[in-house]
Design a protein around this motif. Structure first.
Motif, short mmCIF file in Angstrom:
data_model
loop_
_atom_site.label_atom_id
_atom_site.label_comp_id
_atom_site.label_asym_id
_atom_site.label_seq_id
_atom_site.Cartn_x
_atom_site.Cartn_y
_atom_site.Cartn_z
N SER A 141 0.82 -1.22 0.00
CA SER A 141 0.00 0.00 0.00
C SER A 141 0.85 1.26 0.00
O SER A 141 0.61 2.20 0.76
CB SER A 141 -0.95 0.00 1.21
OG SER A 141 -1.76 -1.15 1.22
N GLY A 142 1.84 1.30 -0.85
CA GLY A 142 2.73 2.46 -0.93
C GLY A 142 2.86 2.98 -2.35
O GLY A 142 2.13 2.56 -3.26
N TYR A 143 3.80 3.89 -2.55
CA TYR A 143 4.03 4.46 -3.87
C TYR A 143 5.40 5.12 -3.88
O TYR A 143 5.98 5.41 -2.82
CB TYR A 143 2.94 5.47 -4.24
CG TYR A 143 2.98 6.74 -3.41
CD1 TYR A 143 3.52 7.92 -3.91
CD2 TYR A 143 2.49 6.75 -2.10
CE1 TYR A 143 3.56 9.08 -3.14
CE2 TYR A 143 2.52 7.91 -1.33
CZ TYR A 143 3.07 9.06 -1.85
OH TYR A 143 3.11 10.20 -1.09
N GLY A 178 -0.15 3.15 -6.99
CA GLY A 178 0.54 1.87 -6.96
C GLY A 178 0.87 1.40 -8.37
O GLY A 178 1.97 0.88 -8.62
N ARG A 179 -0.06 1.58 -9.30
CA ARG A 179 0.19 1.17 -10.69
C ARG A 179 1.27 2.01 -11.32
O ARG A 179 2.09 1.50 -12.10
CB ARG A 179 -1.11 1.26 -11.48
CG ARG A 179 -2.15 0.23 -11.05
CD ARG A 179 -3.52 0.50 -11.65
NE ARG A 179 -4.50 -0.49 -11.20
CZ ARG A 179 -5.81 -0.36 -11.36
NH1 ARG A 179 -6.30 0.74 -11.94
NH2 ARG A 179 -6.63 -1.30 -10.92
N ALA A 180 1.31 3.30 -11.01
CA ALA A 180 2.37 4.17 -11.54
C ALA A 180 3.73 3.74 -11.01
O ALA A 180 4.73 3.75 -11.74
CB ALA A 180 2.09 5.63 -11.18
N SER A 181 3.77 3.34 -9.74
CA SER A 181 5.02 2.85 -9.15
C SER A 181 5.44 1.55 -9.82
O SER A 181 6.63 1.33 -10.09
CB SER A 181 4.85 2.65 -7.65
OG SER A 181 4.54 3.88 -7.02
N ARG A 182 4.46 0.67 -10.06
CA ARG A 182 4.74 -0.58 -10.79
C ARG A 182 5.39 -0.28 -12.13
O ARG A 182 6.42 -0.88 -12.49
CB ARG A 182 3.43 -1.33 -10.99
CG ARG A 182 3.53 -2.55 -11.91
CD ARG A 182 2.15 -2.91 -12.44
NE ARG A 182 1.59 -1.85 -13.27
CZ ARG A 182 0.31 -1.80 -13.67
NH1 ARG A 182 -0.54 -2.76 -13.29
NH2 ARG A 182 -0.12 -0.81 -14.43
N ASP A 183 4.81 0.65 -12.87
CA ASP A 183 5.33 0.97 -14.21
C ASP A 183 6.75 1.53 -14.13
O ASP A 183 7.61 1.20 -14.96
CB ASP A 183 4.41 1.96 -14.90
CG ASP A 183 3.02 1.38 -15.17
OD1 ASP A 183 2.86 0.15 -15.09
OD2 ASP A 183 2.10 2.18 -15.44
N ARG A 184 7.00 2.37 -13.13
CA ARG A 184 8.34 2.97 -13.00
C ARG A 184 9.37 1.90 -12.66
O ARG A 184 10.48 1.91 -13.20
CB ARG A 184 8.32 4.05 -11.92
CG ARG A 184 9.63 4.83 -11.84
CD ARG A 184 9.53 6.00 -10.89
NE ARG A 184 10.75 6.79 -10.86
CZ ARG A 184 10.99 7.79 -10.03
NH1 ARG A 184 10.05 8.14 -9.14
NH2 ARG A 184 12.13 8.45 -10.05
N TYR A 194 3.87 -7.97 -8.76
CA TYR A 194 2.86 -6.96 -8.42
C TYR A 194 1.50 -7.64 -8.28
O TYR A 194 1.08 -8.41 -9.16
CB TYR A 194 2.81 -5.89 -9.50
CG TYR A 194 1.74 -4.83 -9.28
CD1 TYR A 194 1.97 -3.74 -8.45
CD2 TYR A 194 0.49 -4.94 -9.91
CE1 TYR A 194 0.99 -2.77 -8.25
CE2 TYR A 194 -0.49 -3.97 -9.71
CZ TYR A 194 -0.24 -2.90 -8.88
OH TYR A 194 -1.21 -1.96 -8.68
N HIS A 195 0.81 -7.34 -7.16
CA HIS A 195 -0.52 -7.92 -6.93
C HIS A 195 -1.49 -6.84 -6.45
O HIS A 195 -1.14 -6.01 -5.61
CB HIS A 195 -0.47 -9.01 -5.86
CG HIS A 195 0.31 -10.23 -6.25
ND1 HIS A 195 -0.02 -11.02 -7.33
CD2 HIS A 195 1.42 -10.80 -5.71
CE1 HIS A 195 0.84 -12.02 -7.42
NE2 HIS A 195 1.72 -11.90 -6.45
N GLU A 196 -2.69 -6.88 -6.97
CA GLU A 196 -3.79 -6.07 -6.47
C GLU A 196 -4.80 -6.99 -5.81
O GLU A 196 -5.03 -8.12 -6.27
CB GLU A 196 -4.46 -5.30 -7.61
CG GLU A 196 -3.54 -4.29 -8.27
CD GLU A 196 -4.20 -3.54 -9.41
OE1 GLU A 196 -5.43 -3.76 -9.64
OE2 GLU A 196 -3.53 -2.75 -10.09
N PHE A 197 -5.41 -6.49 -4.72
CA PHE A 197 -6.37 -7.29 -3.96
C PHE A 197 -7.64 -6.50 -3.70
O PHE A 197 -7.61 -5.27 -3.61
CB PHE A 197 -5.74 -7.76 -2.64
CG PHE A 197 -4.56 -8.64 -2.81
CD1 PHE A 197 -4.70 -9.99 -3.08
CD2 PHE A 197 -3.26 -8.12 -2.73
CE1 PHE A 197 -3.61 -10.82 -3.27
CE2 PHE A 197 -2.15 -8.94 -2.91
CZ PHE A 197 -2.33 -10.29 -3.18
N PRO A 198 -8.77 -7.20 -3.54
CA PRO A 198 -10.04 -6.52 -3.25
C PRO A 198 -10.10 -6.08 -1.79
O PRO A 198 -10.78 -6.69 -0.96
CB PRO A 198 -11.09 -7.59 -3.58
CG PRO A 198 -10.39 -8.88 -3.33
CD PRO A 198 -8.95 -8.65 -3.72
#
Length: 221
Positions: A141-143, A178-184, A194-198
């Motif tokens: 849960s960061g960036y 989070g997605r922007a951090s993933r891309d960087r 990378y995982h996203e959760f409900p």
């Protein structure tokens, strides 16, 4: 286990396999960086759900908020941390790592950062600028803040293992960050999972299962 007097107040949890704190055996370790408004007890609660071979060190952030709650840097606008304060926090963490390596039975090449929220931001920023000092990062849960001009060690971070977990319903740190951090991180050639959760701004049993599996994989290398 009683902790030693170092620059940050902290708690230590030795693995069950450790016979005594003075044992010469070295252990893979987690340096747990809690989020804003929490304390050194928070992330230690995750330890029973993660690999039992890990030695945990959980420091308290240096800046007090309310009784029992602390932060690593002051927040005026969420998403726009003051660069000077972020760099100061990184230096504090770097100094603390220098202290804990001789103080505890840590296997130096198996020291992982595990952060949540503000601690997650610092875990990623630290590893990007000091990649040789850590084996990998668990960022929950960061960036990575765009407002901070990090001097990224692009050679050192290539293939460095990172695990990012984020809640799709996070209203504090939006999933888009989070997605922007993933891309960087992907652009930097990080060995990224990378995982996203409900879930919201939190940890879930499902996210913990993914963290446990990732750590088991890293420990087996």
């Amino acid at each position: 286990m009683e902790s030693k007097q170092l620059s940050l107040q902290h708690l230590v949890r030795f693995p069950d396999s450790a016979q005594t704190p003075e044992s010469p055996a070295r252990h893979p370790a987690i340096l747990a960086l809690h989020g804003r408004g929490s304390n050194e007890e928070d992330l230690l609660g995750l330890a029973p759900q993660l690999p039992a071979s890990l030695l945990w060190i959980s420091p308290r952030a240096p800046l007090p908020l309310e009784p029992g709650s602390y932060e690593w840097y002051r927040v005026k606008v969420v998403g726009q941390p003051d660069p000077a304060q972020v760099f100061s926090a990184i230096e504090i963490i770097d100094h603390f790592i220098t202290e804990i390596l001789p103080a505890y039975a840590i296997e130096p090449q198996k020291l992982f950062l595990l952060g949540f929220s503000q601690g997650s931001l610092l875990s990623m920023c630290y590893a990007l600028t000091h990649p040789a000092r850590v084996a990998g990062v668990v960022a929950q849960s960061g960036y990575i803040p765009k407002s901070v001009a990090l001097e990224i060690n692009e050679v050192g971070v290539k293939d460095k293992p990172f695990l990012l977990t984020h809640g799709e319903q996070d209203t504090m740190i939006p999933i888009e960050w989070g997605r922007a951090s993933r891309d960087r991180l992907q652009e930097l050639g990080i060995d990224l999972t990378y995982h996203e959760f409900p879930m919201g701004h939190q940890v879930s049993l499902e996210s913990l299962e993914s963290i446990s599996a990732w750590l088991q994989q890293q420990l087996g290398k």
